[in-house]
Enzyme design. Structure first.
Site, PDB file in Angstrom:
ATOM      1  N   SER A   1      42.410  37.578  44.236  1.00  0.00           N
ATOM      2  CA  SER A   1      41.488  37.698  43.113  1.00  0.00           C
ATOM      3  C   SER A   1      41.740  36.724  41.969  1.00  0.00           C
ATOM      4  CB  SER A   1      41.517  39.131  42.563  1.00  0.00           C
ATOM      5  OG  SER A   1      42.830  39.486  42.162  1.00  0.00           O
TER       6      SER A   1
ATOM      7  N   LYS B   1      31.542  44.810  43.783  1.00  0.00           N
ATOM      8  CA  LYS B   1      31.522  43.359  43.565  1.00  0.00           C
ATOM      9  C   LYS B   1      30.267  42.779  44.215  1.00  0.00           C
ATOM     10  CE  LYS B   1      36.476  43.156  42.817  1.00  0.00           C
ATOM     11  NZ  LYS B   1      36.670  44.614  42.720  1.00  0.00           N
TER      12      LYS B   1
ATOM     13  N   GLU C   1      45.610  41.023  50.666  1.00  0.00           N
ATOM     14  CA  GLU C   1      44.195  40.782  50.372  1.00  0.00           C
ATOM     15  C   GLU C   1      43.687  39.721  51.342  1.00  0.00           C
ATOM     16  OE1 GLU C   1      42.968  40.386  46.235  1.00  0.00           O
ATOM     17  OE2 GLU C   1      44.983  40.941  45.602  1.00  0.00           O
TER      18      GLU C   1
ATOM     19  N   HIS D   1      37.213  41.129  47.619  1.00  0.00           N
ATOM     20  CA  HIS D   1      36.504  39.912  47.232  1.00  0.00           C
ATOM     21  C   HIS D   1      35.955  39.150  48.440  1.00  0.00           C
ATOM     22  CE1 HIS D   1      37.790  40.199  43.001  1.00  0.00           C
ATOM     23  NE2 HIS D   1      38.885  40.725  43.516  1.00  0.00           N
TER      24      HIS D   1
ATOM     25  N   ASP E   1      42.886  44.283  52.250  1.00  0.00           N
ATOM     26  CA  ASP E   1      41.983  44.532  51.123  1.00  0.00           C
ATOM     27  C   ASP E   1      40.956  43.400  51.078  1.00  0.00           C
ATOM     28  OD1 ASP E   1      40.697  44.939  48.746  1.00  0.00           O
ATOM     29  OD2 ASP E   1      42.469  44.791  47.475  1.00  0.00           O
TER      30      ASP E   1
END
Length: 391
Positions: free
Chosen positions: A185, A244, A181, A213, A210
């Protein structure tokens, strides 16, 4: 009661007694960073509407007004993209994404979960190796379980360990994929993308990032953390979500044309899923088209994150992160639930995060900030935290 149902009931009782029982709640997300729950309005610190787009009534009204002189977009695709579900709205959205990411090819999916559980199993096969950060999202972990390739998980953000694995294993595999990521998260901390890119080059690996966020929040126009650092071209597969900061539904990958064509032919979560409704695709395109108007919200979001972390440290609470996600680490489930309920009584909507979502003894409140929250309300949050700490 059948025996298996009695067993389920017993397990639920154990979860209830340990403070780890989850439940569905009916909430309405409102404008200005608020939510309505059980007939009461709260400051919403539990959603992922980081820029306040999903709750912005003025944006919704502008979107619906833009449809009045046009053919109304459909409410269902009623088919997979490979049959009749690939509406013209998909093409428009993927062209908008390509503009945001400097001309790279885009492929839109139903959700971030569909993307993460499907991309690596499609790309990595027998004779390949996937190396994944241990705190990657559950969707990436579930994708690992479907691999025909080998995989290993390295300690969270421990790039020295990652390099040791690469030194030992690289020569035994055809291809190696590094998966991480950008903004994690649960802790709100950031991957060291410069280090990951350096390792990718040193060991001839492919980088899968990823940015669920990160997109919307980082980068001049919301392209994500890699965009902010000028590294977008270094990421072989960059995954973002609309659900998001962009305030919509769905996900996407920014890739090269050959990778896009390969995924269309090999990615099961794309091939065997009904497409997104055209109206949702049109809304996502509307938001992206107006992305430049969100710059001040991005600035305010970062300011809120810095100030909230500073307050928690000042009060002596354990926290962390570097982003709009600010954890307050309590430790055990029961006191975490009690603190969440105390803040809820004061009008702050924040929920406890407990194992197995986080590690044992890592139960926390996860403050998920929203740029639409007015300054007076944010100041009220800081004051209520002081009061809660004094009790």
């Amino acid at each position: 009661m059948a025996e298996w149902r009695r067993e389920l009931a017993a397990e639920l009782d154990e979860l209830r007694e340990s403070g780890r029982l989850r439940e569905l709640r009916e909430l309405s997300c409102l404008d200005h960073g608020r939510a309505e729950w059980n007939g009461r309005t709260y400051l919403n610190l539990s959603g992922n509407d980081y820029l306040g787009v999903a709750g912005d009534e003025a944006w919704r009204r502008a979107f619906y007004a833009s449809l009045e002189s046009d053919r109304l977009p459909g409410l269902s695709a009623a088919s997979s993209r490979l049959l009749t579900g690939n509406s013209p709205e998909y093409g428009a959205l993927e062209r908008e994404l390509s503009g945001l990411y400097g001309g790279r090819a885009a492929l839109v999916f139903n959700s971030g979960y569909h993307a993460n559980v499907g991309i690596l199993p499609a790309l990595a096969g027998k004779g390949d190796l996937v190396l994944s950060d241990k705190l990657n999202h559950a969707s990436l972990i579930d994708g690992l379980q479907l691999l025909e390739a080998d995989y290993k998980r390295f300690r969270h953000r421990d790039y020295d360990q990652l390099e040791l694995i690469l030194q030992r294993e690289r020569g035994h595999y055809r291809r190696v994929f590094l998966a991480s990521e950008s903004v994690f998260s649960m802790d709100g901390d950031l991957a060291d993308l410069n280090r990951l890119v350096a390792l990718k080059h040193r060991y001839d690996a492919q980088l899968v990032l990823d940015e669920a966020h990160g997109v919307g929040v980082y980068g001049e126009n919301g392209g994500g953390l890699a965009a902010e650092l000028g590294l977008t071209a270094e990421i072989e597969v960059l995954v973002g979500t609309f659900g998001k900061a962009w305030g919509s539904t769905g996900a996407y990958a920014m890739i090269e044309p050959e990778v896009r064509e390969y995924l269309i032919n090999r990615m099961r979560t794309l091939i065997f899923s009904t497409g997104l409704p055209p109206v949702i695709l049109r809304w996502s395109c509307f938001v992206l088209h107006h992305r430049a108007e969100l710059a001040e919200r991005r600035r305010r979001l970062r300011d809120y994150g810095c100030r909230l972390r500073r307050k928690l440290v000042e009060l002596g609470w354990e926290t962390g992160g570097e982003s709009q996600i600010v954890p307050l680490i309590v430790g055990e489930p029961q006191p975490t639930v009690a603190l969440a309920e105390q803040l809820q009584r004061a009008g702050i909507l924040v929920f406890p995060i407990r194992p197995p979502t986080v590690p044992q003894h890592g139960s926390r409140l996860r403050f998920s900030l929203n740029a639409a929250l007015p300054e007076d309300d944010f100041a009220q949050l800081l004051e209520l935290l002081e009061q809660a700490h004094a009790l």
